[in-house]
Design an enzyme around this catalytic site. Sequence first.
Site, PDB file in Angstrom:
ATOM      1  N   SER A 199       0.854  -1.178   0.000  1.00 60.27           N
ATOM      2  CA  SER A 199       0.000   0.000   0.000  1.00 60.27           C
ATOM      3  C   SER A 199       0.887   1.223   0.000  1.00 60.27           C
ATOM      4  O   SER A 199       2.108   1.122   0.111  1.00 60.27           O
ATOM      5  CB  SER A 199      -0.867   0.013   1.250  1.00 60.27           C
ATOM      6  OG  SER A 199      -0.019   0.197   2.372  1.00 60.27           O
ATOM      7  N   LYS A 200       0.278   2.362  -0.133  1.00 67.02           N
ATOM      8  CA  LYS A 200       1.031   3.622  -0.136  1.00 67.02           C
ATOM      9  C   LYS A 200       1.928   3.717   1.101  1.00 67.02           C
ATOM     10  O   LYS A 200       3.025   4.226   1.037  1.00 67.02           O
ATOM     11  CB  LYS A 200       0.075   4.812  -0.144  1.00 67.02           C
ATOM     12  CG  LYS A 200      -0.740   4.895  -1.418  1.00 67.02           C
ATOM     13  CD  LYS A 200      -0.344   6.109  -2.250  1.00 67.02           C
ATOM     14  CE  LYS A 200      -0.769   5.971  -3.696  1.00 67.02           C
ATOM     15  NZ  LYS A 200      -2.199   5.692  -3.866  1.00 67.02           N
TER      16      LYS A 200
END
Length: 425
Positions: A199-200
């Site tokens: 994820s980010k």
Amino acid sequence: MVKVRFAPSPTGYLHIGGARTALFNWMYAKAQGGSFVLRIEDTDLERSKPEYEAEILDSMKWLGLTWDEFYKQSERFAIYKEQAEKLVAEGKAYRDGTAVLLKVEKGRLVRFDDLIRTLIEFNTDEIKDQVLMKSDGSPAYSFSCVVDDALMGITHVIRGEDHISNTPKQILIYEALGFKVPKFGHLPLIMGADGARLSKRFGAVAVTDYRGEGFLPEALVNYLMLLGWSPGNQEIIGLQNACAKFSIKKVNKTAAQFNMEKLKWTNGQYIKACDTARLTDLIIPLLKEEGLIEATHDRAHIEAAVQLFKGRMLTLRDFLERAGFIFVKELSLSEEIKAELGAKDLARAFGLLAERLEKAEPFDTAAAEKVFRELVAELGMASGDLVHPVRLAISASTIGPGLFETMAVLGRERTVGRLRAAFNT
Ligand code: GLU
């Protein structure tokens, strides 16, 4: 003939999970002598952005994942509408306001033999009537996806595991439309080192970020193809070669773990083997960006520096940190380095070295080595006692390529100037 597709939604950048899905599809097409379709799934007109689409195409090209056919779902709304109306006319779907829903018959088992996993089964009791067309006139993802996969003749749908639960619903849509159901293969997810989904939060996830960080496309491709597949005991394998060996059946069933160290190592291997002229082309913009070179610059000199450092870089950006000292006019030494140099009684040796290097003709690797070796012999020093401080003084680093090669690339003026500046001689 095998026909596969990669179908990104342009609601964000192409991230590495998507790139791996694209790559596996592309490799499967090449391995089977089939074709590869790129389809932009931009039915969500609110969230789809032209800049994301442009970036996805750009990243695909950068990775070398060329496509044989290209489509955009936003240009195909009439097709979806027509197919939905057909289903309504046949009594397989019904209207709810302006929306169209598929009737799902309860109590049935939908099964498919996944190319990667085993037989997967869903009971239709768990599946609600499916929205085909939304009330705003746009198609639901599963509907446009199935209509397109069928009309485009897609034989194998290879996509992320996060789509497994969509597959039975889509099979019901194929059946209702009377289309042949393709084969499905669901790729395991990619996890971060912490075991959580990428994820980010994990850091760079967009292909563009890796490009900006100084990864070579062929290195990223090499790394991505090994995320969930292995050609045997081979870490560095060109795309061509990998395609010849690729088998969808050999893709792992369990999640792949993203390993930054390994990606960097792979990149370093590719940089080392890369043509110096090409590396130089890639590094020049980075040097400009950092203000280390001017618009007019000596390309041959930069190439010499790249040649010297290409075996010592994991990313192109490493060059800035490691070889930056070659391009700065004044090298500022940290207090620590100054103290380290000052603690040794080297003023005389540095002074003599500077003096002799100033006169060496020509000023090259061999001459620098000769001057250096003669001087240490004369002063009764061990080479090692002078190599380390000289390296510190001219490069502000304790490590680097061969000292004499470094001097040659740094040039006479800067080498001599830095030796003098170290002791103000
Ligand atoms: N547009 C979908 C996505 O990006 C495609 C999924 C599929 O491959 O069917 O997740």
